[in-house]
Design a protein around this motif. Structure first.
Motif, PDB file in Angstrom:
ATOM      1  N   ALA A 272      95.331 -65.011  62.240  1.00 36.23           N
ATOM      2  CA  ALA A 272      94.629 -63.974  62.994  1.00 36.23           C
ATOM      3  C   ALA A 272      94.095 -62.903  62.056  1.00 36.23           C
ATOM      4  CB  ALA A 272      95.551 -63.347  64.031  1.00 36.23           C
ATOM      5  N   ALA A 273      92.959 -62.338  62.419  1.00 38.18           N
ATOM      6  CA  ALA A 273      92.352 -61.284  61.594  1.00 38.18           C
ATOM      7  C   ALA A 273      93.312 -60.120  61.411  1.00 38.18           C
ATOM      8  CB  ALA A 273      91.048 -60.814  62.238  1.00 38.18           C
ATOM      9  N   GLU A 274      94.047 -59.751  62.459  1.00 39.54           N
ATOM     10  CA  GLU A 274      94.956 -58.612  62.359  1.00 39.54           C
ATOM     11  C   GLU A 274      96.093 -58.867  61.366  1.00 39.54           C
ATOM     12  OE1 GLU A 274      96.710 -57.755  66.119  1.00 39.54           O
ATOM     13  OE2 GLU A 274      97.751 -59.685  66.279  1.00 39.54           O
ATOM     14  N   GLU A 275      96.472 -60.142  61.170  1.00 40.09           N
ATOM     15  CA  GLU A 275      97.518 -60.458  60.209  1.00 40.09           C
ATOM     16  C   GLU A 275      97.049 -60.200  58.783  1.00 40.09           C
ATOM     17  OE1 GLU A 275      99.674 -64.242  60.915  1.00 40.09           O
ATOM     18  OE2 GLU A 275      98.358 -64.435  62.649  1.00 40.09           O
ATOM     19  N   VAL A 276      95.802 -60.518  58.501  1.00 40.64           N
ATOM     20  CA  VAL A 276      95.254 -60.265  57.162  1.00 40.64           C
ATOM     21  C   VAL A 276      95.201 -58.761  56.910  1.00 40.64           C
ATOM     22  CG1 VAL A 276      93.288 -60.610  55.635  1.00 40.64           C
ATOM     23  CG2 VAL A 276      93.926 -62.406  57.267  1.00 40.64           C
ATOM     24  N   ASP A 277      94.728 -58.016  57.899  1.00 37.68           N
ATOM     25  CA  ASP A 277      94.669 -56.565  57.759  1.00 37.68           C
ATOM     26  C   ASP A 277      96.063 -55.983  57.530  1.00 37.68           C
ATOM     27  OD1 ASP A 277      92.967 -53.926  58.427  1.00 37.68           O
ATOM     28  OD2 ASP A 277      94.917 -53.785  59.416  1.00 37.68           O
ATOM     29  N   ALA A 278      97.051 -56.469  58.281  1.00 37.65           N
ATOM     30  CA  ALA A 278      98.412 -55.950  58.142  1.00 37.65           C
ATOM     31  C   ALA A 278      98.975 -56.211  56.757  1.00 37.65           C
ATOM     32  CB  ALA A 278      99.310 -56.574  59.206  1.00 37.65           C
ATOM     33  N   THR A 279      98.611 -57.348  56.178  1.00 32.88           N
ATOM     34  CA  THR A 279      99.066 -57.675  54.828  1.00 32.88           C
ATOM     35  C   THR A 279      98.553 -56.668  53.810  1.00 32.88           C
ATOM     36  OG1 THR A 279      99.209 -60.039  55.309  1.00 32.88           O
ATOM     37  CG2 THR A 279      98.933 -59.418  53.014  1.00 32.88           C
ATOM     38  N   VAL A 280      97.267 -56.310  53.944  1.00 32.75           N
ATOM     39  CA  VAL A 280      96.680 -55.305  53.057  1.00 32.75           C
ATOM     40  C   VAL A 280      97.413 -53.975  53.206  1.00 32.75           C
ATOM     41  CG1 VAL A 280      94.607 -53.923  52.619  1.00 32.75           C
ATOM     42  CG2 VAL A 280      94.424 -56.399  52.958  1.00 32.75           C
ATOM     43  N   ARG A 281      97.660 -53.575  54.443  1.00 29.51           N
ATOM     44  CA  ARG A 281      98.304 -52.272  54.686  1.00 29.51           C
ATOM     45  C   ARG A 281      99.746 -52.237  54.170  1.00 29.51           C
ATOM     46  NH1 ARG A 281      94.703 -49.414  57.784  1.00 29.51           N
ATOM     47  NH2 ARG A 281      93.068 -50.771  58.616  1.00 29.51           N
ATOM     48  N   ARG A 282     100.444 -53.344  54.257  1.00 29.53           N
ATOM     49  CA  ARG A 282     101.816 -53.366  53.744  1.00 29.53           C
ATOM     50  C   ARG A 282     101.856 -53.158  52.237  1.00 29.53           C
ATOM     51  NH1 ARG A 282     102.668 -57.354  57.821  1.00 29.53           N
ATOM     52  NH2 ARG A 282     102.134 -59.047  56.363  1.00 29.53           N
TER      53      ARG A 282
ATOM     54  N   ASP B 130      85.759 -58.248  62.851  1.00 28.95           N
ATOM     55  CA  ASP B 130      86.287 -57.298  61.881  1.00 28.95           C
ATOM     56  C   ASP B 130      87.745 -57.632  61.609  1.00 28.95           C
ATOM     57  OD1 ASP B 130      84.126 -55.693  61.280  1.00 28.95           O
ATOM     58  OD2 ASP B 130      84.489 -54.298  62.910  1.00 28.95           O
ATOM     59  N   ILE B 131      88.164 -57.459  60.374  1.00 29.28           N
ATOM     60  CA  ILE B 131      89.564 -57.662  60.002  1.00 29.28           C
ATOM     61  C   ILE B 131      90.237 -56.296  60.064  1.00 29.28           C
ATOM     62  CG2 ILE B 131      91.131 -58.512  58.207  1.00 29.28           C
ATOM     63  CD1 ILE B 131      88.931 -60.400  57.340  1.00 29.28           C
ATOM     64  N   VAL B 132      90.704 -55.960  61.240  1.00 32.85           N
ATOM     65  CA  VAL B 132      91.287 -54.646  61.544  1.00 32.85           C
ATOM     66  C   VAL B 132      92.480 -54.846  62.467  1.00 32.85           C
ATOM     67  CG1 VAL B 132      89.113 -53.377  61.270  1.00 32.85           C
ATOM     68  CG2 VAL B 132      89.713 -54.334  63.491  1.00 32.85           C
ATOM     69  N   PRO B 133      93.322 -53.809  62.633  1.00 32.75           N
ATOM     70  CA  PRO B 133      94.450 -53.936  63.552  1.00 32.75           C
ATOM     71  C   PRO B 133      93.995 -54.269  64.975  1.00 32.75           C
ATOM     72  CG  PRO B 133      94.715 -52.002  62.165  1.00 32.75           C
ATOM     73  CD  PRO B 133      93.325 -52.521  61.914  1.00 32.75           C
ATOM     74  N   GLY B 134      94.745 -55.157  65.625  1.00 28.93           N
ATOM     75  CA  GLY B 134      94.483 -55.469  67.024  1.00 28.93           C
ATOM     76  C   GLY B 134      93.511 -56.604  67.263  1.00 28.93           C
TER      77      GLY B 134
ATOM     78  N   ASN C 192      90.007 -47.681  55.702  1.00 27.10           N
ATOM     79  CA  ASN C 192      88.890 -48.546  56.048  1.00 27.10           C
ATOM     80  C   ASN C 192      89.433 -49.808  56.693  1.00 27.10           C
ATOM     81  OD1 ASN C 192      86.242 -49.414  56.180  1.00 27.10           O
ATOM     82  ND2 ASN C 192      86.144 -50.102  54.066  1.00 27.10           N
ATOM     83  N   LYS C 193      88.561 -50.752  57.025  1.00 26.85           N
ATOM     84  CA  LYS C 193      88.999 -52.069  57.461  1.00 26.85           C
ATOM     85  C   LYS C 193      89.174 -52.969  56.244  1.00 26.85           C
ATOM     86  CE  LYS C 193      84.189 -52.865  58.837  1.00 26.85           C
ATOM     87  NZ  LYS C 193      83.319 -53.051  60.013  1.00 26.85           N
ATOM     88  N   ALA C 194      89.973 -54.019  56.421  1.00 26.86           N
ATOM     89  CA  ALA C 194      90.249 -54.898  55.294  1.00 26.86           C
ATOM     90  C   ALA C 194      89.088 -55.839  54.999  1.00 26.86           C
ATOM     91  CB  ALA C 194      91.509 -55.708  55.562  1.00 26.86           C
ATOM     92  N   GLY C 195      88.219 -56.056  55.986  1.00 24.14           N
ATOM     93  CA  GLY C 195      87.089 -56.943  55.762  1.00 24.14           C
ATOM     94  C   GLY C 195      86.322 -57.182  57.040  1.00 24.14           C
ATOM     95  N   TYR C 196      85.295 -58.013  56.944  1.00 31.01           N
ATOM     96  CA  TYR C 196      84.463 -58.282  58.104  1.00 31.01           C
ATOM     97  C   TYR C 196      83.642 -59.536  57.879  1.00 31.01           C
ATOM     98  CZ  TYR C 196      81.291 -55.688  55.014  1.00 31.01           C
ATOM     99  OH  TYR C 196      80.569 -55.251  53.922  1.00 31.01           O
ATOM    100  N   GLN C 197      83.221 -60.126  58.990  1.00 28.11           N
ATOM    101  CA  GLN C 197      82.371 -61.315  58.989  1.00 28.11           C
ATOM    102  C   GLN C 197      81.003 -60.987  58.398  1.00 28.11           C
ATOM    103  OE1 GLN C 197      81.817 -62.699  62.983  1.00 28.11           O
ATOM    104  NE2 GLN C 197      79.766 -63.470  62.579  1.00 28.11           N
ATOM    105  N   THR C 198      80.454 -61.930  57.644  1.00 26.49           N
ATOM    106  CA  THR C 198      79.131 -61.733  57.060  1.00 26.49           C
ATOM    107  C   THR C 198      78.196 -62.868  57.457  1.00 26.49           C
ATOM    108  OG1 THR C 198      79.815 -62.840  55.017  1.00 26.49           O
ATOM    109  CG2 THR C 198      80.012 -60.443  55.096  1.00 26.49           C
ATOM    110  N   GLY C 199      76.922 -62.664  57.180  1.00 28.30           N
ATOM    111  CA  GLY C 199      75.908 -63.652  57.504  1.00 28.30           C
ATOM    112  C   GLY C 199      74.541 -63.004  57.497  1.00 28.30           C
ATOM    113  N   VAL C 200      73.770 -63.197  58.575  1.00 23.93           N
ATOM    114  CA  VAL C 200      72.460 -62.564  58.682  1.00 23.93           C
ATOM    115  C   VAL C 200      72.663 -61.059  58.836  1.00 23.93           C
ATOM    116  CG1 VAL C 200      70.331 -62.423  59.996  1.00 23.93           C
ATOM    117  CG2 VAL C 200      71.451 -64.614  59.725  1.00 23.93           C
ATOM    118  N   HIS C 201      71.913 -60.296  58.073  1.00 23.84           N
ATOM    119  CA  HIS C 201      72.067 -58.844  57.953  1.00 23.84           C
ATOM    120  C   HIS C 201      73.405 -58.562  57.257  1.00 23.84           C
ATOM    121  CE1 HIS C 201      68.802 -57.244  60.804  1.00 23.84           C
ATOM    122  NE2 HIS C 201      68.552 -58.494  60.540  1.00 23.84           N
TER     123      HIS C 201
END
Length: 389
Positions: free
Chosen positions: A291-301, A331-335, A314-323
């Motif tokens: 889950a995206a929230e698990e990746v974010d939690a890892t960064v915060r720990r 978004d890789i953020v809590p929740g 900030n957020k730990a990351g986000y989806q990329t592509g067009v634009h």
């Protein structure tokens, strides 16, 4: 140039017809799964993903792409832009309106023609390019319409890239790395941000790149700015330089953050070391099903264990592509409980605030594979040092 190219020279869409048809069908499938009878796409990145059109005229009023089962994809556009949309998109059913005040009436007319006036329609309510007045106008024209927020629907489909899209991302990151090497090779005491930006742009053009997006380029005390555009400000001895830049290919952006210092700067050393540690830890756990929230939690720990929990805002990351990014994308953020899938591309900028206010960090641009995360980039994330001479 392919079979959907316009007769206008040097126009057309970057991908074959089958690629756009695949995307549109996947979005229609997701629309049906969400219990919607049709979808109106207005977000620039999402519309470009589905049509090829870059959206240059949409500042005037929305250009909704109407997707409905059994109907040809229909683009409601400003009449002034009609031939431009035709030239740069794969959509052949174009319905024009002339003045901004006519948008709701004309769009409602198409929905009525398609028998959707009393149906459940998805709108990207939290994305750009759709004002509350546009929604109110549609509701006034079609009082039986039920409007549902479908902000995340297209982004969930677009998150998983085809091989054609991954090729575009690889081309984009190649140009990003041309700019990164220029950043490192030309940084010198007394050089200005504007001079650096010009050098990077010139290097990308010389390498055959389409465009370099400079999201941030700041020296010295201006590294307190999260997104600072380049100025005539010079860098001095014992000062940092931070840039966030991205090459582009067919609208696909691949960003990287890199940090350098002229001379020495103890706080920059410490912050960048922590940024790399947190990023490495996150990359190690990225794989399909997480889950995206698990990746974010890892960064915060990692950052909390360092004793500086307030450094990360900030957020730990986000989806990329067009634009570069689009509201409604992952978004890789809590929740955020959505799970990562193979074929997703992610930008992971771990930016940290120092006690003096400097914002220092690095990033990686990743593709999620069945075996885990793989970096699209090859340039190191470590601090680049320039002597003061």
């Amino acid at each position: 140039m392919n079979e959907m190219s316009s007769a206008v020279p040097l126009t057309g869409v970057p991908f074959p017809a089958a690629e756009y048809q695949r995307r549109q069908q996947n979005v229609l499938d997701a629309t049906a799964a969400a219990g919607l009878d049709a979808l109106l796409v207005t977000a620039l990145g999402h519309a470009r993903y589905l049509t090829g059109y870059y959206g240059g005229g949409t500042y005037f009023a929305p250009f909704p792409l109407i997707l409905a089962p059994g109907r040809a994809p229909t683009y409601v556009v400003r009449e002034y832009e009609l031939e431009t949309v035709r030239a740069f998109s794969c959509i052949r059913k174009l319905v024009p309106y002339t003045q901004e005040r006519e948008f709701a009436k004309v769009c409602a007319g198409v929905l009525r023609q398609y028998g959707l006036q009393n149906k459940r329609i998805g709108l990207e309510l939290r994305c750009w390019n759709l004002a509350p007045s546009d929604v109110y106008g549609l509701e006034a024209e079609l009082p039986g319409l039920t409007i549902i927020d479908a902000t995340e629907l297209v982004g969930s489909v677009a998150a998983v890239k085809s091989e054609l899209e991954l090729e575009a991302m690889r081309s984009a990151i190649a140009m990003t790395e041309v700019a990164v090497r220029t950043f490192r090779n030309t940084l010198r005491q007394g050089g200005t941000e504007i001079e650096m930006a010009s050098a990077m742009q010139a290097a990308v053009r010389s390498a055959g790149g389409e465009e370099l997006k400079v999201v941030s380029l700041v020296f010295g005390e201006r590294t307190r700015l999260a997104h600072g555009l380049p100025t005539d400000h010079p860098i001095h001895f014992n000062e940092p330089a931070v840039t966030e830049i991205g090459g582009m290919k067919f609208g696909y952006a691949a960003g990287l953050v890199r940090t350098a210092v002229v001379g020495r700067h103890r706080e920059v050393d410490s912050l960048l070391s922590l940024s790399n540690e947190a990023l490495d830890t996150a990359i190690d756990m990225i794989r399909p099903g997480v889950a995206a929230e698990e990746v974010d939690a890892t960064v915060r720990r990692v950052i909390e264990r360092s004793g500086r929990p307030q450094a990360f805002r900030n957020k730990a990351g986000y989806q990329t592509g067009v634009h570069w990014s689009e509201r409604g994308n992952l978004d890789i953020v809590p929740g955020v409980k959505e799970v990562l899938q193979a074929g997703m591309t992610l930008h992971m900028p771990i930016m940290l605030f120092g006690e003096s206010g400097h914002i220092i960090g690095c990033s990686d641009h990743l593709v999620v594979t069945e075996r885990g995360a793989k970096s699209l980039a090859s340039t190191p994330r470590t601090l680049y040092r320039v002597d003061g001479n």
